[in-house]
Design an enzyme around this catalytic site. Structure first.
Site, mmCIF file in Angstrom:
data_model
loop_
_atom_site.group_PDB
_atom_site.id
_atom_site.type_symbol
_atom_site.label_atom_id
_atom_site.label_comp_id
_atom_site.label_asym_id
_atom_site.label_seq_id
_atom_site.Cartn_x
_atom_site.Cartn_y
_atom_site.Cartn_z
ATOM 1 N N LYS A 22 0.844 -1.199 0.000
ATOM 2 C CA LYS A 22 0.000 0.000 0.000
ATOM 3 C C LYS A 22 0.881 1.253 0.000
ATOM 4 O O LYS A 22 0.694 2.159 -0.820
ATOM 5 C CB LYS A 22 -0.888 0.007 1.264
ATOM 6 C CG LYS A 22 -1.517 1.357 1.566
ATOM 7 C CD LYS A 22 -2.398 1.337 2.788
ATOM 8 C CE LYS A 22 -1.704 1.500 4.110
ATOM 9 N NZ LYS A 22 -1.433 2.881 4.531
ATOM 10 N N ASP A 308 4.406 0.172 12.101
ATOM 11 C CA ASP A 308 3.190 -0.398 11.507
ATOM 12 C C ASP A 308 2.973 -1.865 11.884
ATOM 13 O O ASP A 308 1.959 -2.450 11.501
ATOM 14 C CB ASP A 308 3.232 -0.261 9.974
ATOM 15 C CG ASP A 308 3.099 1.190 9.520
ATOM 16 O OD1 ASP A 308 2.693 2.036 10.333
ATOM 17 O OD2 ASP A 308 3.412 1.467 8.344
#
Ligand code: EPU
Length: 422
Positions: A22, A308
């Site tokens: 992404k 993340d």
């Protein structure tokens, strides 16, 4: 709004394919604004954030076609028809700020809404703006918008960041490709997504050296051409699914997984008692025994442990033997999953940027919700190993960053369903 129901049901076995990243795709897409020739991205992930970037680029006059069920994006930007990135789109996604550098570099002017804060912290864009100024741009903040101008075009210069920023490095790297002369970016981010962007820009004719190190040198060129580029593997999706067999037992092969993308994370898994083996097709993950050992984790810019993956790692450590300390050093408010995990029986004490997790024997299913992408997926991981059913609300956060999360986990035997509330 849809809901996901997960029920813990033992070991997971099989393969999970990992998509393109992404965060790489979100910076490769705006690179189309640098050239009047087409840019084709293969291995693109099918995500709502990609649709948001598509809408933003389209609003600027670019054409974006989604081919092969979204896995290929054909982009072209003959001319930038509109130089204003509107608040209505930018507020949905901070990565929208990445159109600033390319527009400024190609046409010498751009107006971009300020993205504002978000759930994980204030996240200003001052580093992006200062970097553009170092290349001669004049910036003015008016009515919530950045008005940027470089009347004679951008000029190469020295950009020295006070600390590492992934987005600001990407923005200035794109801008510098068309600036006159040489730009040196010091304290540059070293993330694989930066390396991927540099590779793509080089295919487009940019002259870049040093990507993947903390100093990147760019020799500006007059024009960039079209290119075709495969998006690098999503290391965060990879790490997330590596945790599924670590939490539930079993053995899962992550197709397309690369150890070099998740080195620091693999080291922590190893310390916790989880084996990661390279295979011909990716990475095979299996825990060494039923017991996970407590480990301490501190998030850092790449090549350190990624912020993340902090929430997902916490889900694993909730049932580890002993006490783990997790330090979040990138964002000031990235422990929103902690109170939700506590609802599932976890013992977590958060003090500022530090979370102390005392392992419990078993988590218990509960209704939970989260306010960001990685927090939401950590609740799904926790639910996979919990006793009883976990109901995860606000699933739209997951759709921003995980394609087919339910299908991928079902494919390895998880008991998980998505229910639409129409
Ligand atoms: N920062 C500033 N000023 C700036 C830019 C950043 O103070 O001008 C601060 C941020 O507030 C943060 C730190 O610097 O505290 C690092 O932020 P960075 O700029 O590196 O983050 P980003 O580019 O906004 C990207 C990813 C994030 C990921 C971070 C850190 C994208 C689209 N987003 O954000 O991904 O957490 O790098 O690795 O690439 C996610 O995918 O869930 C996600 C949040």
């Amino acid at each position: 709004m849809d809901t996901i129901f997960v029920t813990g049901n033992g070991p997971l076995i099989g393969q999970i394919p990992i998509a393109g990243a992404k965060n790489a795709c979100l910076t490769l897409m705006p690179a189309t604004l640098l050239s009047d020739e087409p840019l084709t991205l293969t291995n693109a992930p099918r995500l709502s954030d990609i649709r948001t970037m598509t809408a933003l680029l389209t609003s600027l006059g670019a054409e974006v076609s989604s081919l092969q069920d979204g896995k290929v994006l054909a982009l072209s930007s003959h001319a930038i028809g509109n130089h204003t990135a509107d608040y209505d789109i930018v507020r949905k996604m901070r990565a929208s700020i990445l159109v600033l550098g390319p527009m400024l570099a190609r046409d010498g002017h751009a107006i971009v809404s300020l993205p504002g804060g978000c759930a994980i912290g204030a996240r200003p864009v001052d580093l992006h703006l200062r970097a553009m100024e170092a290349l001669g741009a004049e910036m003015e903040l008016r009515d919530g918008y950045v008005h940027a101008k470089a009347p004679g075009g951008l000029k190469g210069g020295i950009v020295e960041f006070p600390f590492v920023s992934v987005g600001a490095t990407e923005n200035i790297l794109m801008a510098a490709t068309l600036a006159k002369g040489t730009t040196v970016i010091k304290r540059a981010a070293r993330e694989p997504e930066i390396v991927d962007l540099a590779h793509c820009l080089r295919k487009m004719g940019a002259q870049i050296e040093g990507e993947g190190t903390d100093t990147i040198t760019v020799q500006g060129v007059d024009k960039l051409r079209g290119a075709t580029h495969p998006v690098v593997t999503d290391r965060i999706e990879l790490g997330t699914y590596m945790l599924a067999p670590a939490i539930c037992g079993g053995e899962v092969e992550l197709l397309g997984g690369r150890r070099d993308l998740v080195g620091a994370f693999c080291d922590k898994l190893d310390e916790a008692g989880v084996d990661v083996q390279e295979t011909d097709n990716g990475l095979m993950v299996k825990r060494r025994s039923d017991h996970i050992k407590a480990v301490d984790v501190a998030t850092e810019p790449y090549p350190g442990f990624p912020t993340d993956l902090q929430a997902q790692m916490m889900a694993l450590l909730c049932t580890a033997d002993g006490v783990s300390v997790l330090e979040e050093k990138i964002f000031e408010n990235r422990f929103m999953h902690a109170p939700e995990l506590t609802r599932m029986g976890a013992q977590i004490d958060v003090q500022g940027g530090t979370a102390t997790v005392t392992g419990v024997k078993k988590l218990k299913g509960a209704p939970v919700m989260a306010t960001d992408l990685r927090a939401s997926v950590s609740l799904i991981l926790a639910g996979l190993a919990a006793e009883g059913a976990t109901k995860v609300s606000r699933v739209y956060h997951l759709d921003r960053g995980y394609e087919h999360v339910v299908g991928k986990l079902k494919g390895v035997g998880a008991n998980i369903e998505r229910v639409s509330d129409q």
